[in-house]
Enzyme design. Structure first.
Site, short mmCIF file in Angstrom:
data_model
loop_
_atom_site.label_atom_id
_atom_site.label_comp_id
_atom_site.label_asym_id
_atom_site.label_seq_id
_atom_site.Cartn_x
_atom_site.Cartn_y
_atom_site.Cartn_z
N ASP A 1 0.85 -1.03 -0.05
CA ASP A 1 -0.44 -0.18 0.28
C ASP A 1 0.44 0.98 -0.61
OD1 ASP A 1 -3.33 0.31 1.34
OD2 ASP A 1 -1.61 2.39 1.38
N ILE A 2 0.45 2.17 -1.01
CA ILE A 2 1.40 3.67 -0.84
C ILE A 2 1.27 4.57 0.44
CG2 ILE A 2 -0.56 5.43 -1.77
CD1 ILE A 2 1.92 5.74 -4.16
N ASN B 1 -13.14 -3.55 2.41
CA ASN B 1 -14.57 -2.20 2.71
C ASN B 1 -15.45 -2.32 0.93
OD1 ASN B 1 -13.18 -0.44 4.60
ND2 ASN B 1 -11.20 -0.35 3.18
N GLU C 1 -11.75 3.43 -0.99
CA GLU C 1 -11.43 4.96 -2.15
C GLU C 1 -11.78 3.97 -2.82
OE1 GLU C 1 -7.27 6.41 -1.80
OE2 GLU C 1 -8.30 5.69 0.65
N VAL C 2 -10.94 2.91 -3.79
CA VAL C 2 -10.67 2.34 -5.21
C VAL C 2 -11.69 1.33 -5.72
CG1 VAL C 2 -8.69 1.52 -6.45
CG2 VAL C 2 -8.36 2.76 -4.54
N HIS D 1 -10.87 -5.61 -3.76
CA HIS D 1 -9.22 -5.79 -2.58
C HIS D 1 -8.85 -5.98 -1.68
CE1 HIS D 1 -10.34 -1.19 -2.37
NE2 HIS D 1 -9.30 -1.29 -1.43
N HIS E 1 -7.39 -5.85 2.13
CA HIS E 1 -5.24 -5.51 2.76
C HIS E 1 -5.36 -6.59 3.62
CE1 HIS E 1 -7.16 -0.67 1.89
NE2 HIS E 1 -8.17 -1.95 1.41
P1 5GP Z 1 -9.99 1.13 0.05
O1 5GP Z 1 -10.17 2.85 1.02
O2 5GP Z 1 -10.71 1.62 -1.13
O3 5GP Z 1 -10.33 0.17 1.02
O4 5GP Z 1 -7.64 1.46 0.20
C1 5GP Z 1 -7.76 1.86 -0.76
C2 5GP Z 1 -6.45 1.45 -0.41
O5 5GP Z 1 -5.50 1.99 -1.45
C3 5GP Z 1 -5.75 3.00 0.88
O6 5GP Z 1 -4.94 1.85 1.82
C4 5GP Z 1 -4.46 3.34 -0.36
O7 5GP Z 1 -3.27 4.03 0.54
C5 5GP Z 1 -4.16 2.18 -1.35
N1 5GP Z 1 -4.02 3.27 -2.77
C6 5GP Z 1 -4.44 4.31 -3.59
N2 5GP Z 1 -3.80 4.38 -4.18
C7 5GP Z 1 -2.73 3.90 -4.76
C8 5GP Z 1 -1.44 3.75 -5.30
O8 5GP Z 1 -1.09 4.41 -6.40
N3 5GP Z 1 -0.57 2.76 -5.40
C9 5GP Z 1 -0.77 2.06 -3.66
N4 5GP Z 1 -0.06 0.79 -3.65
N5 5GP Z 1 -1.37 2.01 -3.54
C10 5GP Z 1 -2.87 3.04 -3.05
#
Ligand code: 5GP
Length: 116
Positions: A32-33, A90, A98-99, A103, A105
């Site tokens: 994760d970034i 999520n 967010e994405v 996915h 974590h």
């Molecule tokens: P969500 O809230 O959708 O479950 O989590 C999305 C995750 O993707 C977040 O923890 C965020 O830090 C990670 N993320 C967002 N953009 C990028 C990216 O460009 N590269 C990587 N490696 N992680 C990302």
């Protein structure tokens, strides 16, 4: 409807780089970034699915099983099976997903405290 231009779709197509932990034709695990723990890995299937509901509803159950088998393989390869870990996904408004590409974590590497 699945957005082909979401960040993880771009990562799968190699349009955006990532720190890969494990990759094959079907799945990708990468750091994760913005890590929320010492180890914070994201696991994604290479299929256009938005969330857990859609992923689990895939007709190809072998693929679903493959993804979770690989998840355990990654966990074992980095030794998290010995120290412990947390898996989160999520889905939906209250989760603040967010994405919009399914996915998980994988968090670990230190004591994780209570729910995050
Ligand atoms: P969500 O809230 O959708 O479950 O989590 C999305 C995750 O993707 C977040 O923890 C965020 O830090 C990670 N993320 C967002 N953009 C990028 C990216 O460009 N590269 C990587 N490696 N992680 C990302």
């Amino acid at each position: 409807m699945y957005d082909n231009n979401n960040i993880f779709a771009k990562i799968i197509r190699k349009e955006i780089p990532c720190e890969s932990v494990y990759e094959d034709k079907k799945v990708l695990f990468f750091n994760d970034i913005n890590p929320l723990a010492k180890i914070h890995i994201l696991g994604i299937p290479k299929k256009p699915v938005i969330n857990y509901r859609e992923f689990i509803s895939l007709k190809d159950k072998d693929f679903v099983l493959y993804f979770f088998d690989k998840t355990l393989e990654v966990i074992k390869n980095i030794g998290l099976d010995k120290t412990g870990y947390r898996i989160i996904t999520n889905d939906g408004l209250d989760s603040n997903q967010e994405v919009p590409h399914f996915h998980i974590h994988i968090l670990g590497g230190d004591n994780l405290g209570g729910l995050k």
